[in-house]
Design an enzyme around this catalytic site. Structure first.
Site, PDB file in Angstrom:
ATOM      1  CG  LEU A   1      17.165  13.953  54.025  1.00  0.00           C
ATOM      2  CD1 LEU A   1      16.847  15.271  53.340  1.00  0.00           C
ATOM      3  CD2 LEU A   1      17.974  13.041  53.102  1.00  0.00           C
TER       4      LEU A   1
ATOM      5  CG  HIS B   1       4.986  18.528  55.706  1.00  0.00           C
ATOM      6  ND1 HIS B   1       5.356  17.216  55.831  1.00  0.00           N
ATOM      7  CD2 HIS B   1       4.035  18.748  56.658  1.00  0.00           C
ATOM      8  CE1 HIS B   1       4.686  16.662  56.830  1.00  0.00           C
ATOM      9  NE2 HIS B   1       3.876  17.570  57.345  1.00  0.00           N
TER      10      HIS B   1
ATOM     11  CG  MET C   1       7.841   9.661  50.928  1.00  0.00           C
ATOM     12  SD  MET C   1       7.069  11.126  51.650  1.00  0.00           S
ATOM     13  CE  MET C   1       6.103  10.332  52.914  1.00  0.00           C
TER      14      MET C   1
ATOM     15  CB  THR D   1      16.875  23.066  59.299  1.00  0.00           C
ATOM     16  OG1 THR D   1      15.628  22.763  59.917  1.00  0.00           O
ATOM     17  CG2 THR D   1      16.854  24.457  58.693  1.00  0.00           C
TER      18      THR D   1
ATOM     19  NE  ARG E   1      17.557   7.539  59.438  1.00  0.00           N
ATOM     20  CZ  ARG E   1      16.438   7.275  58.790  1.00  0.00           C
ATOM     21  NH1 ARG E   1      16.229   7.781  57.588  1.00  0.00           N
ATOM     22  NH2 ARG E   1      15.498   6.523  59.307  1.00  0.00           N
TER      23      ARG E   1
ATOM     24  N   GLY F   1       5.135  11.685  42.066  1.00  0.00           N
ATOM     25  CA  GLY F   1       5.821  12.762  41.356  1.00  0.00           C
ATOM     26  C   GLY F   1       4.907  13.798  40.729  1.00  0.00           C
ATOM     27  CB  SER F   2       1.407  14.861  41.226  1.00  0.00           C
ATOM     28  OG  SER F   2       1.342  15.174  42.591  1.00  0.00           O
TER      29      SER F   2
ATOM     30  CD  GLU G   1      12.315  21.044  64.578  1.00  0.00           C
ATOM     31  OE1 GLU G   1      11.178  20.864  64.994  1.00  0.00           O
ATOM     32  OE2 GLU G   1      12.897  22.149  64.595  1.00  0.00           O
TER      33      GLU G   1
ATOM     34  CD  GLU H   1       1.109  18.852  48.293  1.00  0.00           C
ATOM     35  OE1 GLU H   1       2.124  18.383  47.751  1.00  0.00           O
ATOM     36  OE2 GLU H   1       0.449  18.218  49.142  1.00  0.00           O
TER      37      GLU H   1
ATOM     38  CB  SER I   1       4.154  24.182  55.007  1.00  0.00           C
ATOM     39  OG  SER I   1       3.062  24.289  55.886  1.00  0.00           O
TER      40      SER I   1
END
Ligand code: GRF
Length: 201
Positions: A90, A106, A87, A138, A62, A11-12, A140, A171, A133
């Site tokens: 979805l 990511h 992690m 979405t 799932r 959770g940084s 994918e 990040e 990034s």
């Protein structure tokens, strides 16, 4: 703007959002983790943010997990859903439901190195640059429209740990900045593209 943040680990990135929340007009209504042991839950509690744990292992599919996750998220009526080291893969039903309001961070220069172990893979591929990034989510995996990236040089003596540390520092700067664009209404998913102030990124 009301947010729900999803985590699975340290959770940084969540911490950097908490630390910048006032400046970026973000109200984190809840932090949800699929892992009870995620240290980010303690970070949230220290900041007086409600937490919820939904253990994916308790669900046989799932779809069932995502449905429950969606129900819990919706209780908070968020305008933005932030994946900060969440992690789980979805389902497309889930990503479709929140399309345009869900962001992910990511640790690679997408489209390079989707998935796991990105730092080691960048070293193995003898990349001279690596980075992070932020993208709209979405269906994918790690494949939605890219919003912004930060780069670091890969050094000759880097291992995955040293490289991850420098990427993580980027990040922590990039994610709050991008989230701020969103809370200001400047960042929009339009026609399959991320746009900032109406311009395609
Ligand atoms: C970060 O590297 C993020 O890019 C990736 O998972 C890691 C989470 O780190 N999705 P933390 O939990 O925010 O410290």
């Amino acid at each position: 703007m009301k947010a729900v943040v999803l985590i699975s680990g340290s959770g940084s990135n969540l911490q950097s959002l908490i630390d910048n929340a006032n400046d970026i007009d973000l109200e984190i209504e809840a932090v949800i983790s699929n892992k009870e042991t995620a240290y980010g839950l303690q970070r949230a509690q220290q900041a007086n943010i409600p937490t919820q744990v939904i253990d994916h292992k308790q669900f046989s599919t799932r779809e069932d997990f995502d449905q429950k996750l969606g129900q819990i998220i919706d209780q908070y009526k968020p305008e933005i859903i932030i994946l900060a080291g969440f992690m789980r893969i979805l389902t497309s039903e889930f990503t479709q439901k929140y399309v345009g309001k869900m962001l992910n961070i990511h640790p690679s220069l997408l489209p390079k190195f989707q998935g796991l172990n990105t730092h080691q893979r960048a070293i193995d591929a003898k990349e001279i640059e690596h980075g992070v990034s932020v993208h709209f989510v979405t269906a994918e995996l790690d494949g939605g429209p890219i919003i912004a990236q930060s780069r670091v040089n890969v050094l000759a003596n880097d291992d995955a740990t040293s490289l991850a540390k420098r990427v993580l520092a980027e990040e922590h700067k990039l994610f709050p900045e991008v989230v701020h664009w969103f809370t200001q209404g400047r960042l929009v998913l339009e026609g399959g593209h991320a746009t900032l102030d109406g311009r395609i990124l």
